[in-house]
Motif scaffolding. Structure first.
Motif, mmCIF file in Angstrom:
data_model
loop_
_atom_site.group_PDB
_atom_site.id
_atom_site.type_symbol
_atom_site.label_atom_id
_atom_site.label_comp_id
_atom_site.label_asym_id
_atom_site.label_seq_id
_atom_site.Cartn_x
_atom_site.Cartn_y
_atom_site.Cartn_z
ATOM 1 N N ASN A 35 29.644 10.239 20.922
ATOM 2 C CA ASN A 35 30.469 11.218 20.188
ATOM 3 C C ASN A 35 31.525 11.850 21.079
ATOM 4 O O ASN A 35 32.294 12.696 20.617
ATOM 5 N N SER A 36 31.542 11.466 22.341
ATOM 6 C CA SER A 36 32.449 12.097 23.298
ATOM 7 C C SER A 36 33.686 11.242 23.535
ATOM 8 O O SER A 36 33.634 10.006 23.508
ATOM 9 N N ASP A 37 34.797 11.912 23.793
ATOM 10 C CA ASP A 37 36.035 11.230 24.174
ATOM 11 C C ASP A 37 36.249 11.277 25.684
ATOM 12 O O ASP A 37 37.257 10.778 26.189
ATOM 13 N N SER A 38 35.332 11.905 26.388
ATOM 14 C CA SER A 38 35.476 12.097 27.824
ATOM 15 C C SER A 38 35.031 10.853 28.588
ATOM 16 O O SER A 38 33.888 10.406 28.459
ATOM 17 N N ILE A 39 35.931 10.306 29.397
ATOM 18 C CA ILE A 39 35.590 9.170 30.242
ATOM 19 C C ILE A 39 34.528 9.582 31.259
ATOM 20 O O ILE A 39 33.610 8.811 31.571
ATOM 21 N N TYR A 40 34.644 10.802 31.739
ATOM 22 C CA TYR A 40 33.667 11.315 32.711
ATOM 23 C C TYR A 40 32.268 11.301 32.114
ATOM 24 O O TYR A 40 31.308 10.821 32.731
ATOM 25 N N VAL A 41 32.111 11.823 30.918
ATOM 26 C CA VAL A 41 30.806 11.877 30.264
ATOM 27 C C VAL A 41 30.274 10.474 30.033
ATOM 28 O O VAL A 41 29.087 10.192 30.261
ATOM 29 N N LYS A 42 31.132 9.566 29.585
ATOM 30 C CA LYS A 42 30.690 8.197 29.333
ATOM 31 C C LYS A 42 30.247 7.516 30.630
ATOM 32 O O LYS A 42 29.207 6.846 30.668
ATOM 33 N N ARG A 43 31.028 7.668 31.687
ATOM 34 C CA ARG A 43 30.694 7.029 32.949
ATOM 35 C C ARG A 43 29.366 7.553 33.487
ATOM 36 O O ARG A 43 28.477 6.794 33.861
ATOM 37 N N ARG A 44 29.205 8.881 33.519
ATOM 38 C CA ARG A 44 27.960 9.448 34.032
ATOM 39 C C ARG A 44 26.777 9.085 33.145
ATOM 40 O O ARG A 44 25.683 8.809 33.620
ATOM 41 N N GLY A 45 27.009 9.079 31.825
ATOM 42 C CA GLY A 45 25.932 8.745 30.901
ATOM 43 C C GLY A 45 25.442 7.318 31.072
ATOM 44 O O GLY A 45 24.232 7.065 31.128
ATOM 45 N N TYR A 46 26.370 6.363 31.175
ATOM 46 C CA TYR A 46 25.976 4.962 31.343
ATOM 47 C C TYR A 46 25.283 4.747 32.689
ATOM 48 O O TYR A 46 24.308 3.995 32.793
ATOM 49 N N GLU A 47 25.774 5.391 33.732
ATOM 50 C CA GLU A 47 25.123 5.269 35.034
ATOM 51 C C GLU A 47 23.660 5.699 34.942
ATOM 52 O O GLU A 47 22.754 5.014 35.437
ATOM 53 N N SER A 48 23.442 6.831 34.294
ATOM 54 C CA SER A 48 22.088 7.365 34.202
ATOM 55 C C SER A 48 21.194 6.494 33.329
ATOM 56 O O SER A 48 20.038 6.215 33.676
ATOM 57 N N MET A 49 21.713 6.032 32.187
ATOM 58 C CA MET A 49 20.889 5.232 31.282
ATOM 59 C C MET A 49 20.551 3.874 31.879
ATOM 60 O O MET A 49 19.417 3.392 31.757
ATOM 61 N N VAL A 50 21.521 3.229 32.537
ATOM 62 C CA VAL A 50 21.256 1.937 33.176
ATOM 63 C C VAL A 50 20.202 2.101 34.270
ATOM 64 O O VAL A 50 19.222 1.337 34.345
ATOM 65 N N SER A 51 20.371 3.113 35.119
ATOM 66 C CA SER A 51 19.419 3.326 36.198
ATOM 67 C C SER A 51 18.041 3.674 35.655
ATOM 68 O O SER A 51 17.025 3.177 36.137
ATOM 69 N N ASP A 88 16.281 25.715 24.758
ATOM 70 C CA ASP A 88 16.959 26.801 25.482
ATOM 71 C C ASP A 88 18.101 26.244 26.328
ATOM 72 O O ASP A 88 19.195 26.832 26.385
ATOM 73 N N ALA A 89 17.861 25.128 26.985
ATOM 74 C CA ALA A 89 18.892 24.530 27.828
ATOM 75 C C ALA A 89 20.076 24.043 27.000
ATOM 76 O O ALA A 89 21.240 24.259 27.368
ATOM 77 N N VAL A 90 19.784 23.385 25.868
ATOM 78 C CA VAL A 90 20.860 22.881 25.008
ATOM 79 C C VAL A 90 21.687 24.040 24.456
ATOM 80 O O VAL A 90 22.925 23.973 24.391
ATOM 81 N N SER A 91 21.023 25.138 24.069
ATOM 82 C CA SER A 91 21.746 26.318 23.568
ATOM 83 C C SER A 91 22.655 26.889 24.643
ATOM 84 O O SER A 91 23.773 27.336 24.365
ATOM 85 N N LYS A 92 22.185 26.854 25.871
ATOM 86 C CA LYS A 92 22.961 27.404 26.982
ATOM 87 C C LYS A 92 24.187 26.551 27.300
ATOM 88 O O LYS A 92 25.226 27.050 27.730
ATOM 89 N N LEU A 93 24.051 25.231 27.093
ATOM 90 C CA LEU A 93 25.084 24.302 27.546
ATOM 91 C C LEU A 93 25.876 23.639 26.431
ATOM 92 O O LEU A 93 26.768 22.836 26.709
ATOM 93 N N GLU A 94 25.585 23.934 25.172
ATOM 94 C CA GLU A 94 26.151 23.149 24.079
ATOM 95 C C GLU A 94 27.675 23.191 24.016
ATOM 96 O O GLU A 94 28.302 22.256 23.497
ATOM 97 N N LEU A 95 28.289 24.228 24.527
ATOM 98 C CA LEU A 95 29.745 24.306 24.519
ATOM 99 C C LEU A 95 30.367 23.762 25.803
ATOM 100 O O LEU A 95 31.584 23.799 25.965
ATOM 101 N N ARG A 96 29.539 23.277 26.692
ATOM 102 C CA ARG A 96 30.013 22.712 27.967
ATOM 103 C C ARG A 96 29.521 21.269 28.043
ATOM 104 O O ARG A 96 28.445 20.987 28.562
ATOM 105 N N GLU A 97 30.326 20.371 27.517
ATOM 106 C CA GLU A 97 29.896 18.995 27.315
ATOM 107 C C GLU A 97 29.479 18.305 28.599
ATOM 108 O O GLU A 97 28.454 17.613 28.647
ATOM 109 N N ARG A 98 30.247 18.494 29.658
ATOM 110 C CA ARG A 98 29.921 17.822 30.914
ATOM 111 C C ARG A 98 28.572 18.284 31.451
ATOM 112 O O ARG A 98 27.747 17.477 31.881
ATOM 113 N N GLU A 99 28.360 19.584 31.441
ATOM 114 C CA GLU A 99 27.113 20.118 31.963
ATOM 115 C C GLU A 99 25.931 19.701 31.097
ATOM 116 O O GLU A 99 24.834 19.435 31.611
ATOM 117 N N LEU A 100 26.131 19.621 29.794
ATOM 118 C CA LEU A 100 25.072 19.172 28.911
ATOM 119 C C LEU A 100 24.733 17.708 29.191
ATOM 120 O O LEU A 100 23.563 17.316 29.222
#
Length: 476
Positions: free
Chosen positions: A207-223, A162-174
């Motif tokens: 799969n993302s070209d967004s620097i924001y998504v990459k930065r937040r993603g790596y921060e979360s995965m490392v932590s 349900d959450a993915v369906s709600k956010l799938e078009l909003r990459e940052r929020e997903l």
């Protein structure tokens, strides 16, 4: 602190609180992992996206009544209809803050009534029907982690879908939702849930070209990896980040440094310290407190003393958290605080009963006055000592330092006698047992044994007060 004695006084306490450093994350904040402080804290958490639900909430009387009624109803009539009727009535009659506070309580890994946690999903479903409800990714992530822990995998998958369906078009929020999932699963220690969320986020950021998504993603995965005791995997991500054009930030370095230290892998921890220096990421008080905490949790007091000296040589200031981490690791000091009748009442007396590495550690702490200067105010009208946020060991040592400094200033002829002296210790509003302040009990005992003229303030029971001249006569 989720942990030590925290005090809050509205009319006399100065705002001397040392605030936890945060990294901005869009419209939210990303908390840094916090060091262990003795046995009074859980392990550090990964990044937390702050919402009103992510902070520790104090349940209202209405909430306590509801939980009590819920428990008794479940014992008398465990039917789903009876429970649902009670939940529906509670949500319809409760303010938003009360209903969400109860849900947050049921989702907490440290809930005092674990048998009620199975009712978090029914309560959440009723809350979603309330006119004031706004969908909250942090809330859903905490609920998903709880369902995973309970083995309710069908409901777990449905909430995520349900959450993915709600956010799938909003990459940052997903991406931030997946970050929330990683944080929630790592808090619960769920390997299955963590790995599933990690895989989803990893695929998204690749799969993302967004620097924001990459930065937040790596921060979360490392932590998250470090919280799951996998710091080597987290460190391996540094090279992956560099290939993708991102440099590891101070946040990632801190996570990996502390991840190694918490496991007792001190050579790896020191290797990260060197790497940080080589890459121009200087050490600060937060990193140093993490290192001290890691040494302390493994009773490496000699290494703690060495690191305290390095902090002084590098002009890295001590904080209240430094005191908490260090003194909670001193076995003899902690043992003495259990039997306050024999507690040394001066720095000199304390030093005479300590020996070995513990004596070296306390000597390094006493030699610094940076924290004392931070928590003490002095003018002709009033002298105030604020013990906010201190654990017992810290409050004890700071009070001994304060008495010595007070006596020195009264004798040097450069300071006037203040009109009033105040020691702010709190009334127990934020203690593990509400209304019982361990720090207040300590200060009361110390003041009585030292024959101090200071007494509990009638207007504010969280403070000790005394006339300046009476305190002068006592100390001099």
């Amino acid at each position: 602190m989720c942990g030590g004695e925290q005090v809050r006084t509205s009319d006399v306490a100065p705002k001397l609180r040392t605030k936890r450093k945060m990294i901005r994350l869009g419209g939210s904040c990303l908390k840094l992992p916090l060091p262990i402080e003795g046995n009074r804290h859980q392990l550090p958490t990964p990044p937390i996206i702050l919402t009103p639900l992510s902070t520790k909430c104090t349940l209202t009387k209405q909430a306590h009544r509801f939980l009590s009624t819920l428990t008794s109803t479940a014992l008398r009539d465990s039917s789903a209809s009876a429970i649902d009727k009670l939940i529906r009535k509670f949500v319809e009659s409760s303010p938003k803050s009360v209903a969400l506070g109860v849900l947050s309580h049921l989702l907490s890994p440290r809930i005092s009534q674990p048998h009620l946690s199975s009712l978090a999903l029914p309560l959440y479903r009723r809350i979603t029907e309330a006119p004031w409800f706004n969908w909250n990714p942090k809330l859903v992530a905490n609920l998903v982690a709880l369902l995973d822990e309970q083995g309710r995998f069908d409901e777990w998958e449905m909430l995520i879908s349900d959450a993915v369906s709600k956010l799938e078009l909003r990459e940052r929020e997903l991406a931030l939702f997946y970050c929330n999932l990683i944080e929630s699963h790592s808090k619960q220690g769920s390997q299955r849930g963590f790995d599933a969320s990690y895989a989803r986020l990893n695929q998204l950021l690749h799969n993302s070209d967004s620097i924001y998504v990459k930065r937040r993603g790596y921060e979360s995965m490392v932590s998250g990896l470090c919280t799951m005791d996998r710091p080597r995997e987290a460190e391996n991500m540094f090279e992956e980040m560099r290939v993708g054009g991102l440099k590891p930030s101070r946040f990632e370095f801190r996570c990996v440094l502390y991840g190694y230290g918490r496991l007792g892998l001190f050579e790896d921890m020191q290797r990260i310290v060197v790497q940080m220096k080589n890459e121009g990421v200087g050490l600060d008080t937060v990193c140093s407190n993490m290192i001290l905490s890691a040494y302390g949790s493994h009773k490496e007091l000699a290494e703690m003393a060495v690191w305290l000296r390095k902090m002084k040589a590098s002009s890295i200031p001590f904080t209240v958290r430094t005191y908490n981490s260090v003194l909670n690791s001193c076995p003899k000091v902690m043992a003495m605080l259990q039997d306050m009748d024999g507690l040394p009442l001066s720095i000199e007396e304390l030093s005479s009963v300590l020996n070995g590495d513990e004596a070296l550690v306390v000597k390094e702490m006493v030699a610094s006055h940076s924290v004392l200067e931070e928590v003490m105010e002095w003018d002709s009208l009033e002298v105030k000592l604020d013990l906010h946020g201190m654990h017992l060991g810290s409050a004890y040592l700071i009070t001994l330092q304060w008495v010595e400094e007070f006596r020195h200033r009264l004798k040097d002829g450069k300071h006037t006698i203040p009109g009033q002296v105040i020691v702010v210790c709190g009334s127990g509003r934020h203690s593990s047992v509400r209304g019982e302040s361990p720090v207040k009990g300590l200060i009361r005992k110390m003041m009585a044994r030292m024959k101090s003229p200071m007494r509990i303030d009638r207007k504010n029971v969280g403070c000790f007060v005394g006339k300046g001249k009476a305190v002068r006569d006592w100390l001099c």
